[in-house]
Motif scaffolding. Structure first.
Motif, PDB file in Angstrom:
ATOM      1  N   ASP A  97      51.504  39.265  30.806  1.00  0.00           N
ATOM      2  CA  ASP A  97      51.150  38.843  32.164  1.00  0.00           C
ATOM      3  C   ASP A  97      50.288  39.920  32.815  1.00  0.00           C
ATOM      4  OD1 ASP A  97      52.959  40.903  32.934  1.00  0.00           O
ATOM      5  OD2 ASP A  97      54.611  39.478  32.792  1.00  0.00           O
ATOM      6  N   ASN A  98      49.947  39.715  34.069  1.00  0.00           N
ATOM      7  CA  ASN A  98      49.087  40.672  34.777  1.00  0.00           C
ATOM      8  C   ASN A  98      49.858  41.728  35.560  1.00  0.00           C
ATOM      9  OD1 ASN A  98      46.495  39.796  34.026  1.00  0.00           O
ATOM     10  ND2 ASN A  98      46.656  38.061  35.418  1.00  0.00           N
ATOM     11  N   ARG A 155      51.198  45.157  36.552  1.00  0.00           N
ATOM     12  CA  ARG A 155      50.713  46.508  36.259  1.00  0.00           C
ATOM     13  C   ARG A 155      51.844  47.348  35.683  1.00  0.00           C
ATOM     14  NH1 ARG A 155      47.977  48.641  41.545  1.00  0.00           N
ATOM     15  NH2 ARG A 155      49.097  50.403  40.717  1.00  0.00           N
ATOM     16  N   GLU A 191      43.953  42.966  25.811  1.00  0.00           N
ATOM     17  CA  GLU A 191      43.885  41.669  26.479  1.00  0.00           C
ATOM     18  C   GLU A 191      45.279  41.066  26.637  1.00  0.00           C
ATOM     19  OE1 GLU A 191      40.925  40.330  27.512  1.00  0.00           O
ATOM     20  OE2 GLU A 191      40.022  42.203  26.832  1.00  0.00           O
ATOM     21  N   LEU A 192      45.395  40.089  27.524  1.00  0.00           N
ATOM     22  CA  LEU A 192      46.649  39.351  27.668  1.00  0.00           C
ATOM     23  C   LEU A 192      46.926  38.576  26.386  1.00  0.00           C
ATOM     24  CD1 LEU A 192      46.363  37.855  31.267  1.00  0.00           C
ATOM     25  CD2 LEU A 192      47.674  39.844  30.539  1.00  0.00           C
TER      26      LEU A 192
END
Length: 116
Positions: A62-63, A65, A102-103
């Motif tokens: 996921d994004n 952090r 990358e995701l």
């Protein structure tokens, strides 16, 4: 160079995760070590007994952090499992490169070991 694709580390293994007693984290560490050991052992790959360099590429699910140093710390049990399967001491790893990739659905970590 040899390469392993490992599971994304459980959030319980992150050093900045909610503070837990070591006894509560132990099952997560054992599961990560066992999974990585099985993955490496079943691969049948071998590597020399000299000094090694390790590259970890983190493909997040996921994004959210995350600090790379915390992700590296959370992979300690998995690295131990891979080294155990290869019959090497993890102290032979003298250089770590940690990268964000990358995701990837479900997340994954690509571990590459290279002889120096």
């Amino acid at each position: 160079m040899i390469e392993f694709v490992l599971e994304w580390p459980d959030s319980a293994l992150l050093p900045n995760a909610r503070k837990r007693h070591w006894r509560d984290k132990q099952p997560f560490k054992e599961a990560a070590r066992e999974m990585a050991f099985t993955n490496a052992f079943n691969s049948g790959l071998q590597i020399g007994q000299g000094k090694l360099s390790a590259r970890l590429l983190f493909n997040s699910p996921d994004n959210i952090r995350r600090d790379l140093d915390n992700l590296l710390s959370s992979m300690k049990p998995s690295i131990d499992g891979v080294c155990l399967a290869l019959g090497i001491d993890d102290a032979k790893i003298v250089c770590y490169t940690v990268e964000r990739g990358e995701l990837h659905p479900g997340g994954r970590v690509i571990l590459q070991l290279t002889e120096l």
